[in-house]
Structures are given as C-alpha cells and as structure tokens.
Enzyme design. Structure first.
Site, mmCIF file in Angstrom:
data_model
loop_
_atom_site.group_PDB
_atom_site.id
_atom_site.type_symbol
_atom_site.label_atom_id
_atom_site.label_comp_id
_atom_site.label_asym_id
_atom_site.label_seq_id
_atom_site.Cartn_x
_atom_site.Cartn_y
_atom_site.Cartn_z
ATOM 1 N N GLU A 178 0.664 -1.394 -0.497
ATOM 2 C CA GLU A 178 -0.314 -0.085 -0.427
ATOM 3 C C GLU A 178 0.582 1.334 -0.134
ATOM 4 O OE1 GLU A 178 -3.326 -0.504 3.125
ATOM 5 O OE2 GLU A 178 -4.327 -1.482 1.766
ATOM 6 N N GLU A 379 -5.864 -8.453 -0.965
ATOM 7 C CA GLU A 379 -6.468 -7.956 -0.346
ATOM 8 C C GLU A 379 -7.617 -7.452 -0.344
ATOM 9 O OE1 GLU A 379 -4.513 -5.094 2.927
ATOM 10 O OE2 GLU A 379 -2.964 -5.596 2.596
HETATM 11 P P1 P53 Z 1 -6.979 -2.924 9.980
HETATM 12 C C1 P53 Z 1 -5.374 1.543 5.769
HETATM 13 C C2 P53 Z 1 -6.322 2.023 5.036
HETATM 14 C C3 P53 Z 1 -6.357 1.152 4.123
HETATM 15 C C4 P53 Z 1 -5.655 -0.303 4.563
HETATM 16 O O1 P53 Z 1 -6.437 -2.934 7.784
HETATM 17 C C5 P53 Z 1 -5.200 -0.457 5.190
HETATM 18 C C6 P53 Z 1 -5.001 1.257 6.292
HETATM 19 C C7 P53 Z 1 -3.601 1.064 7.435
HETATM 20 O O2 P53 Z 1 -4.666 0.480 8.643
HETATM 21 O O3 P53 Z 1 -3.920 -1.359 5.613
HETATM 22 C C8 P53 Z 1 -3.928 -2.287 5.346
HETATM 23 O O4 P53 Z 1 -6.073 -3.580 10.062
HETATM 24 C C9 P53 Z 1 -3.119 -3.277 5.298
HETATM 25 C C10 P53 Z 1 -3.362 -4.301 6.616
HETATM 26 C C11 P53 Z 1 -4.324 -4.282 6.884
HETATM 27 C C12 P53 Z 1 -5.280 -4.750 6.388
HETATM 28 O O5 P53 Z 1 -5.285 -3.152 5.477
HETATM 29 O O6 P53 Z 1 -6.258 -1.935 9.643
HETATM 30 O O7 P53 Z 1 -2.704 -3.950 4.207
HETATM 31 O O8 P53 Z 1 -1.960 -4.803 7.137
HETATM 32 O O9 P53 Z 1 -4.261 -5.134 8.154
HETATM 33 C C13 P53 Z 1 -6.782 -3.676 7.122
HETATM 34 O O10 P53 Z 1 -8.397 -3.698 9.417
#
Ligand code: P53
Length: 482
Positions: A178, A379
């Site tokens: 990201e 993801e």
């Molecule tokens: P969490 C911010 C915005 C979009 C994705 O996020 C993000 C983040 C950082 O929080 O992270 C990605 O755990 C990232 C993962 C993360 C996942 O999205 O905040 O690549 O490491 O865990 C979900 O709910």
C-alpha cells in the site's frame, strides 16, 4: 489474456502480514520494527507510536497470534479450505534486525524456508510482500526512514538476500505494501508504517507533504532496483506493486465534484503510475512544482524507474471514496482526507468503513484500463466483531455476505469485462492484529483465534461458518457462492 470465465489456475487464498500475526518479536534474533513500538488503540482511539519500547504499555504485535510457533497448524487449516495461494510478508527485522547490517540473520532466513516449505507441502503458492509496514525501528529513528537515500541501499540488500534465498520457493513478490497510503501525509500512523518517518512536533503540513514526496520517490527507486535485480536472479519471478485502491466517486455530477474526484485520484495513483510506466505523471510533477517542493530526483533515478517496472498490479480493496467540492475545491486540494464526504447510499462497518461491492468491479475496470497489466486482488474483507456461541461455533453471516457480494462483482469484471485477474486473497484469513487500531477484536478471519484486545485468550484456533462457505467457493472455482 482475455478469458470469458474464471481461469482454472485462479489463485484463491488469503492474505496476512508478518508483524500482524507472527508475534515472537524478540525470538530468532529478530530486531525491533516500527510495528513493535505501536500500542493498542480502538475504533475511536489512534495507536500511540512510542519512542522505543516503553515499560507498562500494551504492544499487541509483540505476541500477536504467535504464528511463529503455530504456522504448521495454521497452514494446514488453510489447506483444508483449499487455498492455492497464501500471501504473507517477510519481517525485515528477522533478516536484518537493525536494517543497516551487511550480513543477514540466518535464523530469520531459516524460519521462512520452513514456512514456504510447509506451504508447498500442501500445494500452496506463497505470495510475498517485502515491506509491509515493518521497517526496522533503527532506520526510522536514526536515519529518518525513507526520507534518507541511504535507506534505498538497505532495502535493496534485504530484497536481494530474499530473492536469492527463496529463488526456487517463491515466484510471486510485491515490493511495498500500500505504497500510496502515504498520500495521506499528515497521518502519523501511515507515515511511520509506510516510510519509517517519525514526525517531530512543530512540523507544518507543507514540511510533512515534502517529506512524503521524498520518501515516496526513494521507495519507488528502491522498488525499481529490486525488480531489476529480482528478474536477473530468476526471470520467472512475477514482481508486482501493491496499492490500496479506492475508486473515487464525485458526490454529485457537478464539474467541481468530478474534477475533484480526478484530482484526488491523481494524488494517489502516481505511485502505481511510476511503478507501471516508469515515469512521473504530469499532474504530480506540476503539483510538486506549484508547491515549491524540491525532492531529490536525479536523472539516474529516472532511468532506474524505467528499467524496473512491475509485472502486475496487486491491490487491496476495502471501500470506495466519495468526495465533495463543498468540502474543498479541486484547486485547493492538499489534505486528501478533508475532501471526503459520507456516501449516502452505502452502509458502513462498525469501524465506519463504507461497504461498496460494485466499487470492486469499478476498481478492476479502472485499473485494467489504466495499466493494461494483470491484476491481483491481494486484500479485501470486512473487519467485524464475532460472537462465539456456547458450543464454540461462530455464525459470521455478515462476513459471508460481504465476501459473496464482492466475489460476485469480481466475477462480473472477469467474465463480462475481460479483466485479466490473477487471484483473490482476502485479508486476514486467520484473525490477527489490526494494522490501523492494533485490536484483535476487529476480525477478518475464516479461522477464529481466541485472543482479545487486552491480550487474553488461549490462542486456540477454530473454524467460523465462513470457513466452510469459502471452502465451497474455492472448490467450485467461484461458482458456488452459497
Ligand atoms: P485494519 C488503512 C487504509 C486501508 C488499508 O486494515 C489499510 C490501512 C491501514 O490500517 O491497511 C491494509 O487492520 C493493510 C493491512 C491491514 C488491512 O488493510 O486497520 O495492508 O495490513 O491490516 C486492514 O483493519
């Protein structure tokens, strides 16, 4: 290549990142990463980034779900669901504990040998991110992270060691997770995780934005150098970029809203533009110049960027973004967060993330049209509270609904729109520590892990309803969505 149906070799699986599940933060010679100095937060309280590891604080990544000692059991459960691929990252601090050593840590390398061997025993293809929010704390604290050109060399050394060691075990790679998140330059958490930048008090928004452009540039150069080296080590490597893609919707059809949506996208998508095209888009060059930023970008850098373009575009998709010129006019856009408006047509998760399945089809179409590269959803998913019933079962129909609607839109993009898609790896296939909040109770998994936000629990693993549902999805190559 165009395929009118879901390809037979489609990579169904799941995704995680080392710091969010391994734990064992001091075992096997591992050093401290930026993730190790972040405390637990909540839906309303941000994580604190402390100056080193301080006594009396709760650092959830230190123990996480102890995948370090449970990976054999966990990979077996993923195999039971029929996974074809498993995305994780290599913790930089297991290989180079402080980031600036010249020799790697053999015990760290050995851990990933065993992990990848275990995946292959079950026919699961590892998909590996090199830098996923876990830069060595030493590089953040003593080198100012990626605002320092020296850090390019440290990253490239790390990448080269991994490429050589796992040459015959890993085919699919990504350089920076990201990378585009840091366009939110005044978010301290994202700047620390993306680039190892620890902002000091008194910095203005302009200082922060200038630092972001510098760090972003050095990361793109580091990525391009890694891609070049990787292809030399094994020409069969598929090395991608990784962005958090959120298609932008104008709140109304007004020209100001439409232009604002375009401007918003330009200010995020330049990272993937450089990864794919090897050159900066005009919109960003103009913006940097207009603001008087002078990032160090050499002619040699520009050659490197051209020589190290990526093989595919990996991306996360959680939600779309809606913007309104009532919040900020297109030409005044600096802080991207300030342009965001609530989309009145969408529902939200308990953490306020908007749920927009059609946005995934839009994302796939936009990325295909812009880049003409294979795409990889690495993801996607819903963070939610789960309730364990008296008999131990977990009825997570809300998670199944989210995934079903997104997979259905993804299949339309492949079958109707001709999108060249490599696979689908939903996030947090086993419950893990949330990156944004540090919580355990913001769960994404098919596999439940008994541990809560206070760090209590047996760490026992169990199968949620979504586990059996996803097994059927994979078995039918996406036909049986229940
Ligand atoms: P969490 C911010 C915005 C979009 C994705 O996020 C993000 C983040 C950082 O929080 O992270 C990605 O755990 C990232 C993962 C993360 C996942 O999205 O905040 O690549 O490491 O865990 C979900 O709910």
């Amino acid at each position: 290549m165009y395929s009118a149906k879901m390809p037979n070799n489609f990579l169904w699986g799941g995704a995680v990142a080392a710091h969010q599940l391994e734990g064992a933060w001091k075992e096997g010679g591992k050093g401290t990463s930026v993730a190790d100095v972040m405390t637990v937060g909540s839906a309303t309280k941000p994580r604190e980034i402390t100056d080193g590891v301080l006594p009396g604080k709760n650092y959830p990544n230190h123990s996480a779900i102890d995948f370090y000692h449970h990976y054999k059991e966990d990979i077996k459960l993923m195999a039971e669901m029929g996974f074809k691929a498993f995305r994780t990252s290599i913790a930089w601090t297991r290989i180079f504990p402080n980031g600036d050593e010249t020799e790697p840590n053999e015990e760290g390398l050995k851990f990933y040998d065993d992990l990848f061997d275990t995946c292959h025993e079950y026919g699961i293809e590892p998909v590996i991110t090199l830098s996923h929010f876990e830069i060595p704390f030493n590089l953040a604290k003593n080198y100012s992270g990626f605002t320092n050109r020296k850090v390019i060399d440290f990253f490239v050394r790390f990448a080269e060691v991994c490429f050589k060691r796992y040459k015959n075990k890993v085919k699919y790679w990504m350089t920076f997770n990201e990378i585009d998140n840091q366009s939110a330059f005044n978010d301290d958490f994202l700047m620390a995780t993306n680039s190892g930048i620890l902002f000091k008090d008194g910095m203005t928004d302009k200082d922060k934005e200038a630092a972001m452009y510098q760090a972003g540039h050095y990361e793109l150069v580091a990525s391009a150098l890694a891609v070049k080296i990787g292809h030399k080590i094994n020409p069969d490597f598929q090395i991608g970029c990784m962005i958090n893609y959120s298609p932008v919707r104008p709140l109304t059809p007004s020209s100001d809203d439409v232009l604002l949506a375009d401007k918003w996208e330009q200010r995020r998508d330049w990272f993937s533009d450089v990864h794919v095209f090897g050159e900066y888009p005009n919109a960003v060059e103009a913006y940097i110049e207009r603001n008087g930023y002078r990032p160090d970008i050499t002619d040699e850098d520009r050659i490197v960027l051209k020589e190290g373009t990526v093989d595919y575009v990996g991306f996360s998709y959680y939600q779309s973004t809606t913007v309104s010129s009532k919040k900020v006019m297109p030409d005044d856009l600096t802080d991207l967060a300030k342009a965001i408006a609530k989309n009145p047509t969408l529902k939200r998760s308990d953490w306020g993330w908007e749920i927009d399945p059609e946005g995934l089809r839009i994302a796939l179409n936009q990325l295909q049209d812009r880049y003409h590269k294979p795409l990889f959803i690495v993801e996607n998913g819903l963070g939610a509270y789960d309730k364990v019933e008296a008999d131990g079962s977990i009825h997570d129909d809300y998670r199944i609904d989210y995934l079903r609607s997104h997979i259905s839109e993804m299949e339309k993009a492949v079958e109707l729109d001709g999108v060249d898609l490599m696979g689908y790896l939903p996030w947090g296939c086993i419950d893990l520590v949330s990156a944004g909040t540090g919580q355990m109770d913001k769960r994404y998994g098919f596999i439940y892990v008994d541990k809560n936000d206070a760090g209590e629990g047996t760490l026992d693993r169990s199968r949620k309803d979504s586990f059996f549902w996803y097994k059927n999805v994979i078995e039918s190559n996406g036909k049986n969505l229940g």
